[in-house]
Design a protein around this motif. Structure first.
Motif, short mmCIF file in Angstrom:
data_model
loop_
_atom_site.label_atom_id
_atom_site.label_comp_id
_atom_site.label_asym_id
_atom_site.label_seq_id
_atom_site.Cartn_x
_atom_site.Cartn_y
_atom_site.Cartn_z
N ALA A 118 44.10 26.01 94.29
CA ALA A 118 43.06 27.01 94.52
C ALA A 118 43.07 28.01 93.36
CB ALA A 118 43.28 27.74 95.84
N ASP A 151 45.48 30.96 100.77
CA ASP A 151 45.64 30.59 99.37
C ASP A 151 46.46 31.59 98.55
OD1 ASP A 151 44.19 28.30 99.89
OD2 ASP A 151 42.29 29.30 99.50
N SER A 267 33.07 34.47 98.09
CA SER A 267 33.75 35.76 98.15
C SER A 267 34.33 36.09 99.52
CB SER A 267 32.79 36.88 97.74
OG SER A 267 32.46 36.74 96.38
N GLY A 268 35.49 36.75 99.48
CA GLY A 268 36.15 37.21 100.70
C GLY A 268 36.60 38.64 100.50
N ASN A 269 37.72 38.80 99.78
CA ASN A 269 38.25 40.13 99.50
C ASN A 269 37.60 40.79 98.30
OD1 ASN A 269 40.09 41.57 101.06
ND2 ASN A 269 41.61 39.94 100.83
N PHE A 270 36.64 40.15 97.69
CA PHE A 270 35.84 40.72 96.62
C PHE A 270 36.61 40.83 95.30
CE2 PHE A 270 32.82 43.82 94.72
CZ PHE A 270 31.62 43.30 95.17
N GLY A 271 37.77 40.15 95.20
CA GLY A 271 38.55 40.23 93.97
C GLY A 271 37.94 39.42 92.85
N ASN A 272 37.58 38.17 93.16
CA ASN A 272 37.04 37.28 92.16
C ASN A 272 35.76 37.84 91.56
OD1 ASN A 272 36.60 35.02 90.61
ND2 ASN A 272 36.67 33.56 92.30
N SER A 323 39.35 30.75 103.86
CA SER A 323 39.88 31.72 102.90
C SER A 323 38.89 32.86 102.67
CB SER A 323 40.20 31.05 101.57
OG SER A 323 41.11 30.01 101.80
N MET A 324 37.70 32.76 103.26
CA MET A 324 36.73 33.84 103.18
C MET A 324 36.54 34.51 104.53
SD MET A 324 34.38 31.58 100.69
CE MET A 324 32.80 32.27 101.08
N THR A 427 36.58 27.30 93.79
CA THR A 427 37.72 28.14 94.17
C THR A 427 38.85 27.37 94.84
OG1 THR A 427 36.59 28.83 96.19
CG2 THR A 427 36.39 30.28 94.30
N ALA A 428 38.61 26.12 95.23
CA ALA A 428 39.72 25.29 95.75
C ALA A 428 39.34 23.84 95.56
CB ALA A 428 39.98 25.58 97.23
C1 LIG Z 1 40.69 33.72 98.05
C2 LIG Z 1 39.63 32.71 98.11
C3 LIG Z 1 38.27 33.06 98.10
C4 LIG Z 1 37.83 34.50 98.12
O1 LIG Z 1 38.14 35.17 96.92
P1 LIG Z 1 38.19 36.78 96.90
O2 LIG Z 1 38.71 37.12 95.55
O3 LIG Z 1 39.08 37.20 98.01
O4 LIG Z 1 36.78 37.24 97.11
C5 LIG Z 1 37.34 32.06 98.08
N1 LIG Z 1 37.70 30.75 98.11
C6 LIG Z 1 38.98 30.38 98.14
C7 LIG Z 1 39.31 28.93 98.19
C8 LIG Z 1 39.99 31.33 98.13
O5 LIG Z 1 41.27 30.95 98.16
#
Ligand SMILES: *Cc1c(COP(=O)(O)O)cnc(C)c1O
Length: 482
Positions: A118, A151, A267-272, A323-324, A427-428
């Protein structure tokens, strides 16, 4: 004069990069941000894009970590980004053309060739090097306390396993990760890796981490640090692959420097996506940054209406892009800080309002115009769309994508512009979420070599109640002190 960092909620200075490296939160509850995002001249960026990934990483990171001598940073980036750690790919994050849709080229940026399959590995491998470097210089040690929805935890553990100055205590939500994700984390037998499972959601885990970190004397006594998504060094490390994507897009599509690309970010935690925004602010020609969410569409609602209403952990949907499955996007604060023109006072008031009322509103014209200027747009995906996108991508482009990447592609398709390449971040890898792939395609896919039967390895995990005192006791009894 090294670049200084400050808090998002006050003008309080937090020192230089090495001062904030082991920290996520500022003492006032805000997040560490650079006093200014460095603006890089176009000719300098163009010269960076000629470099290989490690060289590029060194150039980008030297903007944020200018208190580390360049020779050292060069050594650390070369150690973090070796082809052998990323599936043998010399590009580290290769860009693959998928196809053309409505006169727009669509490409996939492979960010998941690292040890845990990931994109979290992209930053975490670098963090492992940075931590070891700083700790051995100081002669100190660190106990990393983190929360993961899958992840982050495994990426942190694989980056830190076996390192002598670091231990990892990782909280994961019981029963909310895939069998493969659990196996990846819990099968690690290294003595410096501690997996704890908590009944509840990712947010419950994160609240426990925050509660322990809020006890400053305990935190100091037990050398607690974090690697979760608010760690600035992770954000900075992720900025690199946006530059790598642009350089490869120039070569792949014959772009001249300055022509825009768009990037879609699951996106989840908005880091990417925050890292992409930082790349854009540094001067990288990114047009749109597409914030793609799943059914947990808090961010999509914000970009559509200006209202930010994070959900409770109980109201967070459990989805097939787990993961989101996040209700409070922790890095979102850094973005809001920037679009408010770095107005810490206003930001602090907003977060106070959030604490009191559970929401805030930024639908005023001035802020909406700043948000539009920032290039961020959004959309939400859902289970049926996810499955259909996986099927369609497989049929059309002979490429199996994972459920999170599928959410990104699904939302990206609403924002295609003629002649502007759309880069979808992978992202994975799909192997990590096999159940959903089988549901979409009717069959599984081959695992990367060596991971064929990871679920049958013995697992090492300790269940723990959702209780701060119990967690503190575990840390005190099981990790070494300074
Ligand atoms: C962590 C993750 C995300 C979300 O990324 P954020 O930086 O938290 O927005 C999306 N896809 C996968 C597979 C992840 O592991």
């Amino acid at each position: 004069m090294p670049l200084k960092y400050r808090s998002t909620r006050s003008t309080q200075g937090l020192g230089s990069f090495q001062d904030i490296l082991l920290e996520g939160l500022a003492p006032d509850g805000g997040l560490a941000v650079p006093e200014q995002i460095p603006l890089v001249p176009p000719q300098t960026i163009e010269s960076w894009l000629e470099k290989g990934y490690a060289g590029l990483a060194c150039s980008v990171l030297s903007c944020f970590a200018d208190d580390i001598p360049t020779e050292d940073l060069d050594r650390l980036t070369r150690s973090a980004y070796q082809a052998e750690k990323f599936g043998g790919h010399t590009e580290i994050a290769p860009l693959r053309h998928l196809g053309e849709e409505g006169q727009t080229n669509i490409a996939l940026l492979e960010l998941s060739n690292g040890p845990t399959l990931a994109f979290k590995d992209m930053a975490m491998q670098m963090l492992g090097e940075l931590f070891e470097y700083v700790l051995s210089k100081e002669g100190s040690r660190l106990n990393i306390l983190g929360a993961t929805s899958g992840d982050t935890g495994s990426a942190a553990e694989y980056a830190m396993r076996g390192r002598s100055r670091v231990a990892v205590v990782m909280l994961s939500p019981e029963g909310r990760m895939s069998a493969f994700q659990r196996a990846q984390m819990y099968s690690l037998q290294d003595a410096n890796i501690h997996n704890l499972s908590v009944p509840g959601s990712f947010d419950d885990c994160q609240d426990l981490v925050k509660a322990v970190s809020a006890d400053l004397p305990f935190k100091q006594r037990h050398c607690i640090g974090s690697v979760n998504s608010i760690n600035w060094a992770r954000i900075a490390s992720q900025v690199v692959y946006y530059f790598a994507a642009y350089g490869q897009a120039m070569r792949l599509y014959g772009l001249r420097f300055g022509a825009p690309i768009s990037v879609s970010v699951p996106s989840g935690n908005f880091g990417n996506v925050l890292s992409g925004y930082v790349a854009k602010r540094m001067g990288l020609p990114i047009g749109r940054l597409v914030v793609a969410t799943n059914e947990n569409n808090v961010l999509d609602e914000f970009f559509k209406t200006g209202r930010y209403r994070p959900r409770s952990s109980a109201a967070t949907h459990i989805t097939s892009s787990p993961s989101m499955d996040i209700s409070k996007a922790s890095n979102f604060e850094r973005y809001v800080f920037d679009v408010l023109g770095c107005d810490a006072e206003r930001l602090a008031r907003l977060w106070e309002e959030l604490r009191a009322n559970g929401e805030f509103d930024l639908s005023d014209a001035a802020t909406q115009s700043a948000i539009a200027q920032s290039g961020l747009v959004s959309g939400a995906s859902h289970h049926a769309a996810r499955l259909e996108t996986i099927r369609d991508c497989h049929q059309r482009y002979q490429r199996v994508i994972d459920p999170h990447t599928a959410d990104g592609l699904y939302v990206a398709r609403r924002y295609l512009e003629r002649g502007v390449p759309m880069i979808c971040l992978e992202t994975a890898l799909p192997s990590k979420f096999e159940e959903t792939i089988v549901e979409a395609l009717g069959h599984g896919i081959a695992r990367p070599v060596g991971l064929e039967s990871i679920e049958s390895l013995p697992q090492r995990v300790k269940p723990i109640q959702n209780d701060v005192e119990l967690l503190k006791r575990y840390i005190a009894e099981n990790t070494p002190n300074a």
